[in-house]
Design a protein around this motif. Structure first.
Motif, PDB file in Angstrom:
ATOM      1  N   THR A  82       0.872  -1.200  -0.019  1.00  0.00           N
ATOM      2  CA  THR A  82      -0.063   0.008  -0.052  1.00  0.00           C
ATOM      3  C   THR A  82       0.851   1.223   0.084  1.00  0.00           C
ATOM      4  N   ASP A  83       2.006   1.420   0.721  1.00  0.00           N
ATOM      5  CA  ASP A  83       2.856   2.537   0.875  1.00  0.00           C
ATOM      6  C   ASP A  83       3.473   2.651  -0.339  1.00  0.00           C
TER       7      ASP A  83
ATOM      8  N   LYS B 121       2.814   1.688  -3.278  1.00  0.00           N
ATOM      9  CA  LYS B 121       1.708   2.246  -4.380  1.00  0.00           C
ATOM     10  C   LYS B 121       1.689   3.813  -4.089  1.00  0.00           C
ATOM     11  N   THR B 122       1.683   4.418  -3.261  1.00  0.00           N
ATOM     12  CA  THR B 122       1.490   5.612  -2.902  1.00  0.00           C
ATOM     13  C   THR B 122       2.700   6.267  -3.333  1.00  0.00           C
TER      14      THR B 122
ATOM     15  N   VAL C 265       3.674   9.350  -6.065  1.00  0.00           N
ATOM     16  CA  VAL C 265       4.639  10.603  -5.562  1.00  0.00           C
ATOM     17  C   VAL C 265       5.628  10.873  -6.462  1.00  0.00           C
TER      18      VAL C 265
END
Length: 267
Positions: A229-230, A232-233, A237
Motif C-alpha cells: 500500500t505504501d 503504491k502511494t 508521488v
C-alpha cells in the motif's frame, strides 16, 4: 540582463539547503535517542538524506550563482543519476507490489493475509531471519498488539469478528481463523489439546504478549500488505517528483550553458 535560469537554480537550491538542515538535525537527534533496532534503522537514512541534500544544494547554489561551471556540471550529473534512480525505483515498486491482497473471510469484518500471495522478491526479504528480527523488534517496540488488545478488550467474540482490523493487527496480533482456537480476549486464544495443524502459524502462536503471532507467516504477510500500500502511494508521488526533477534539470542545463557562454566571452 540577469539570466533567469541561474537565478531560479540558485533560489531552488537555497530552499533545498534550508530543508536539509532540519532533516540532518533530526537524524542526529534520533541517533542520540535511539534505544531500539527500529529507531537505529530510521536514523541512518535520515542522516544520509540530510547530507545528500546539503551537498547537492551547495553545489547547485555555488555553481549557478558564482558561475562555477565544474560545480554546476557535477550538480547536473547527480541530478541525472537521481532522475534515473527515481524512474527505476518507480517501475520496480509497481512490479513488486503487483501481486498480493488480503483474503476475505466469511462472517469477518477483517481480512487474512497469506505470505505466498506476494511477490517472491518481497517474500525473500521478510524470510531473512536477521531482517525479520529487526522488523519484529520494531513492531513490538511500537506497541502494535498492546494497543490492539486495549482497544478491543471488552469485545465479545462476535463483536471481535466484526472489527475492521489492519493488515498488521490481523496478521500479528491474533491467530488465523483456520486454527479454530477458543477466544478468551483479543490476544489470548486457547489451543485445542492434542490438535495437529497443517498451517505452521497455528503452532507458532503463543499467548505470551512478546510472542503472539510475530513469528507467523501471516504477520510477515500483513507487513508486506502495508509495504504494498505504501509503495503504491510512493510510486505515485515519485511520478510527480520525477516531473519536478526533470524541470529543475532542464533549468540547470540552461544555467550550465550560460556559464559556458560567459567563460568563452571572458577569453
Amino acid at each position: 540582463m540577469v539570466r533567469l535560469s541561474n537565478n531560479l537554480i540558485g533560489i531552488l537550491n537555497f530552499l533545498t539547503l534550508l530543508l536539509s538542515i532540519p532533516i540532518l538535525v533530526t537524524g542526529v537527534w534520533l541517533s542520540k535517542q535511539a534505544n531500539t533496532d527500529c529507531e537505529r534503522w530510521l536514523e541512518r537514512p535520515v542522516i544520509a538524506l540530510g547530507v545528500f541534500l546539503l551537498l547537492v544544494s551547495l553545489a547547485g547554489l555555488i555553481g549557478a550563482c558564482c558561475r562555477v561551471t565544474w560545480l554546476l556540471w557535477l550538480y547536473l550529473l547527480v541530478m541525472f543519476v537521481l532522475i534515473v534512480l527515481v524512474f527505476a525505483f518507480t517501475i520496480f515498486a509497481f512490479v513488486v507490489t503487483n501481486k498480493g491482497a488480503g483474503q476475505v473471510v466469511s462472517g469477518r469484518g477483517y481480512k487474512e493475509y497469506k505470505l505466498g500471495d506476494y511477490s517472491n522478491w518481497l517474500q525473500k526479504r521478510v524470510n531473512n531471519t536477521k531482517t525479520w528480527n529487526k522488523i519484529k523488534s520494531c513492531l513490538q517496540s511500537g506497541k502494535l498488539c498492546s494497543d490492539f488488545k486495549s482497544r478491543f478488550l471488552n469485545d465479545t467474540l462476535q463483536q471481535f469478528y466484526s472489527e475492521k482490523l489492519t493488515a498488521l493487527q490481523s496478521g500479528c496480533c491474533k491467530p488465523s481463523d483456520a486454527c479454530n482456537f477458543t477466544y478468551q480476549s483479543p490476544t489470548e486464544w486457547n489451543k485445542p489439546q492434542n490438535a495437529t495443524y497443517t498451517d505452521p502459524d497455528c503452532d507458532a502462536w503463543n499467548n505470551d504478549p512478546s510472542v503472539l503471532c510475530f513469528n507467523c507467516n501471516s504477520c510477515k504477510a500483513g507487513l508486506l500488505q502495508n509495504i504494498k500500500t505504501d509503495w503504491k502511494t510512493v510510486a505515485v508521488v515519485n511520478i510527480i517528483f520525477l516531473i519536478i526533477l526533470i524541470i529543475v534539470y532542464s533549468i540547470g542545463c540552461c544555467a550550465f550553458r550560460n556559464n559556458r557562454r560567459d567563460n568563452w566571452k571572458s577569453y
